[in-house]
Design an enzyme around this catalytic site. Structure first.
Site, PDB file in Angstrom:
ATOM      1  N   PRO A  10       0.690  -1.308  -0.098  1.00 29.82           N
ATOM      2  CA  PRO A  10      -0.037  -0.058  -0.002  1.00 29.82           C
ATOM      3  C   PRO A  10       0.777   1.327   0.078  1.00 29.82           C
ATOM      4  O   PRO A  10       1.946   1.300   0.587  1.00 29.82           O
ATOM      5  CB  PRO A  10      -0.997   0.019   1.269  1.00 29.82           C
ATOM      6  N   ASN A  11       0.307   2.066  -0.848  1.00 28.39           N
ATOM      7  CA  ASN A  11       0.889   3.756  -0.849  1.00 28.39           C
ATOM      8  C   ASN A  11       2.210   3.662  -1.563  1.00 28.39           C
ATOM      9  O   ASN A  11       2.295   4.918  -2.051  1.00 28.39           O
ATOM     10  CB  ASN A  11       1.100   4.060   0.681  1.00 28.39           C
ATOM     11  N   ARG A  18       5.063  11.434  -2.116  1.00 27.50           N
ATOM     12  CA  ARG A  18       4.820  11.438  -0.919  1.00 27.50           C
ATOM     13  C   ARG A  18       6.119  11.298  -0.138  1.00 27.50           C
ATOM     14  O   ARG A  18       7.389  10.659  -0.480  1.00 27.50           O
ATOM     15  CB  ARG A  18       3.967  10.037  -0.298  1.00 27.50           C
ATOM     16  N   TYR A  23      11.568   8.589   0.874  1.00 26.37           N
ATOM     17  CA  TYR A  23      11.183   7.610  -0.147  1.00 26.37           C
ATOM     18  C   TYR A  23      12.090   7.889  -1.529  1.00 26.37           C
ATOM     19  O   TYR A  23      12.034   7.272  -2.484  1.00 26.37           O
ATOM     20  CB  TYR A  23       9.984   7.361  -0.509  1.00 26.37           C
ATOM     21  N   ASN A  75       7.909  -5.642  -1.490  1.00 22.32           N
ATOM     22  CA  ASN A  75       7.940  -4.693  -0.489  1.00 22.32           C
ATOM     23  C   ASN A  75       6.628  -4.391   0.118  1.00 22.32           C
ATOM     24  O   ASN A  75       5.721  -4.034  -0.656  1.00 22.32           O
ATOM     25  CB  ASN A  75       8.353  -3.365  -0.996  1.00 22.32           C
ATOM     26  N   ALA A  78       3.203  -0.833   4.676  1.00 18.97           N
ATOM     27  CA  ALA A  78       2.688  -0.987   5.866  1.00 18.97           C
ATOM     28  C   ALA A  78       2.591  -2.451   6.326  1.00 18.97           C
ATOM     29  O   ALA A  78       2.437  -2.484   7.645  1.00 18.97           O
ATOM     30  CB  ALA A  78       1.713   0.028   5.845  1.00 18.97           C
ATOM     31  N   GLU A  99      12.760  -9.333   0.883  1.00 17.04           N
ATOM     32  CA  GLU A  99      12.097  -8.131   1.369  1.00 17.04           C
ATOM     33  C   GLU A  99      12.790  -6.905   0.964  1.00 17.04           C
ATOM     34  O   GLU A  99      14.010  -6.899   1.358  1.00 17.04           O
ATOM     35  CB  GLU A  99      11.930  -8.413   2.800  1.00 17.04           C
ATOM     36  N   HIS A 101      12.933  -2.515   1.455  1.00 15.61           N
ATOM     37  CA  HIS A 101      12.391  -1.602   1.988  1.00 15.61           C
ATOM     38  C   HIS A 101      13.253  -0.184   1.719  1.00 15.61           C
ATOM     39  O   HIS A 101      14.370  -0.388   1.573  1.00 15.61           O
ATOM     40  CB  HIS A 101      12.201  -1.257   3.487  1.00 15.61           C
ATOM     41  N   ARG A 108      13.575   4.428  11.965  1.00 12.83           N
ATOM     42  CA  ARG A 108      12.449   5.212  11.983  1.00 12.83           C
ATOM     43  C   ARG A 108      11.480   4.732  13.283  1.00 12.83           C
ATOM     44  O   ARG A 108      12.132   4.289  14.223  1.00 12.83           O
ATOM     45  CB  ARG A 108      11.478   4.966  10.667  1.00 12.83           C
TER      46      ARG A 108
END
Length: 147
Positions: A10-11, A18, A23, A75, A78, A99, A101, A108
């Protein structure tokens, strides 16, 4: 040619717009285009999918082996920190997965430091920006060569 699927959570469709301080400015299409080109050089056919819906991501993961994919780059965004369903789907399919990110999740917020999908991953890459996907693709290539 070996097939790899890149699954985006998502996103991530908002990349480039964003939170650029986390990012960067690359769009998701730019990342996917670069991965397809890099994949060709490595003899890998790269497919990609993005969804904001957990069930759709689970469906994509579950169908990946039957669709002829040899590995997954994911990825979960969330869902990394919340989705037992995605973790279980990855475990059930039995394909190697990497995986990724874009940001360093360990530097974070506290809740981002725990990944529910890491324990079964063949590799984990975080904090290298969009280049992390290229690193994962190189990891997939090496994994396939050594299998």
């Amino acid at each position: 040619m070996h097939k790899v699927i890149v699954i985006q959570g998502p996103n991530l469709n908002l990349l480039g717009e964003r939170e650029q301080h986390h990012y960067g400015t690359a769009t998701l299409e730019q990342i996917h285009s670069a991965l397809r080109e890099e994949g060709k050089k490595l003899g890998l056919e790269v497919h990609d999918v993005q969804s904001n819906h957990e069930g759709e991501l689970v469906d994509v993961i579950q169908s990946s082996r039957n669709r002829g994919f040899q590995a997954i780059i994911i990825n979960p965004a969330a869902y990394t920190h919340t989705s037992v369903a995605i973790r279980d789907a990855l475990a059930a399919v039995g394909l190697p997965y990497f995986e990724v990110h874009i940001s360093n999740i360990h530097s974070r917020e506290e809740f981002r430091k725990k990944s529910l999908v890491s324990d079964g991953a063949s590799g984990i890459i975080a904090g290298f920006g969009p280049y992390g996907y290229t690193l994962a693709l190189m990891g997939v290539h090496r994994f396939i060569q050594n299998s």
